[in-house]
Design a protein around this motif. Structure first.
Motif, PDB file in Angstrom:
ATOM      1  N   ILE A   1       6.003  52.988  23.176  1.00 56.77           N
ATOM      2  CA  ILE A   1       5.033  54.082  23.244  1.00 56.77           C
ATOM      3  C   ILE A   1       5.528  55.099  24.272  1.00 56.77           C
ATOM      4  O   ILE A   1       5.865  54.729  25.395  1.00 56.77           O
TER       5      ILE A   1
ATOM      6  N   ASN B   1       8.457  60.223  11.256  1.00 58.12           N
ATOM      7  CA  ASN B   1       7.434  59.933  10.247  1.00 58.12           C
ATOM      8  C   ASN B   1       8.057  59.595   8.893  1.00 58.12           C
ATOM      9  O   ASN B   1       7.585  60.025   7.842  1.00 58.12           O
TER      10      ASN B   1
ATOM     11  N   VAL C   1       5.775  59.169  14.737  1.00 53.00           N
ATOM     12  CA  VAL C   1       6.561  57.945  14.913  1.00 53.00           C
ATOM     13  C   VAL C   1       8.024  58.267  14.600  1.00 53.00           C
ATOM     14  O   VAL C   1       8.333  58.877  13.585  1.00 53.00           O
TER      15      VAL C   1
ATOM     16  N   GLU D   1      11.331  51.635  16.867  1.00 56.14           N
ATOM     17  CA  GLU D   1      10.311  52.646  16.593  1.00 56.14           C
ATOM     18  C   GLU D   1       9.711  53.131  17.907  1.00 56.14           C
ATOM     19  O   GLU D   1       9.491  52.343  18.818  1.00 56.14           O
TER      20      GLU D   1
ATOM     21  N   LYS E   1       6.450  55.516  19.221  1.00 57.97           N
ATOM     22  CA  LYS E   1       5.222  56.225  18.856  1.00 57.97           C
ATOM     23  C   LYS E   1       4.861  57.174  19.991  1.00 57.97           C
ATOM     24  O   LYS E   1       4.878  56.797  21.163  1.00 57.97           O
TER      25      LYS E   1
ATOM     26  N   GLU F   1       2.125  59.282  21.980  1.00 59.05           N
ATOM     27  CA  GLU F   1       0.677  59.265  22.232  1.00 59.05           C
ATOM     28  C   GLU F   1       0.325  60.255  23.331  1.00 59.05           C
ATOM     29  O   GLU F   1       1.110  60.496  24.236  1.00 59.05           O
TER      30      GLU F   1
END
Length: 71
Positions: free
Chosen positions: A3, A43, A59, A66, A68, A70
């Protein structure tokens, strides 16, 4: 999945910066090369723009990892 939190006040992070922040590349030069070679997906779609802006919820897939984004 890693993240990446956007800094307060920031609406986006650039693709190259995100790869570097996640520790998936060593430098901006390496980020530029892997992105231009089509190795990163945003994505689910290959994106060859190092300056691609990533927003909350995006993403990134790279080298089996991966990331992500936020807020």
């Amino acid at each position: 999945m890693e993240i990446i939190k956007l800094r307060d006040g920031d609406e986006f992070i650039k693709l190259g910066q995100a790869l570097k922040a996640a520790g998936l590349v060593e430098s901006g030069v390496e980020a530029k090369e892997v992105i231009q070679d089509g190795e990163a997906k945003v994505n689910g779609e290959t994106d060859t723009r190092r300056g691609r802006k990533l927003y909350d919820g995006d993403v990134v897939q790279f080298d089996g990892q991966e990331i992500k984004i936020e807020k």
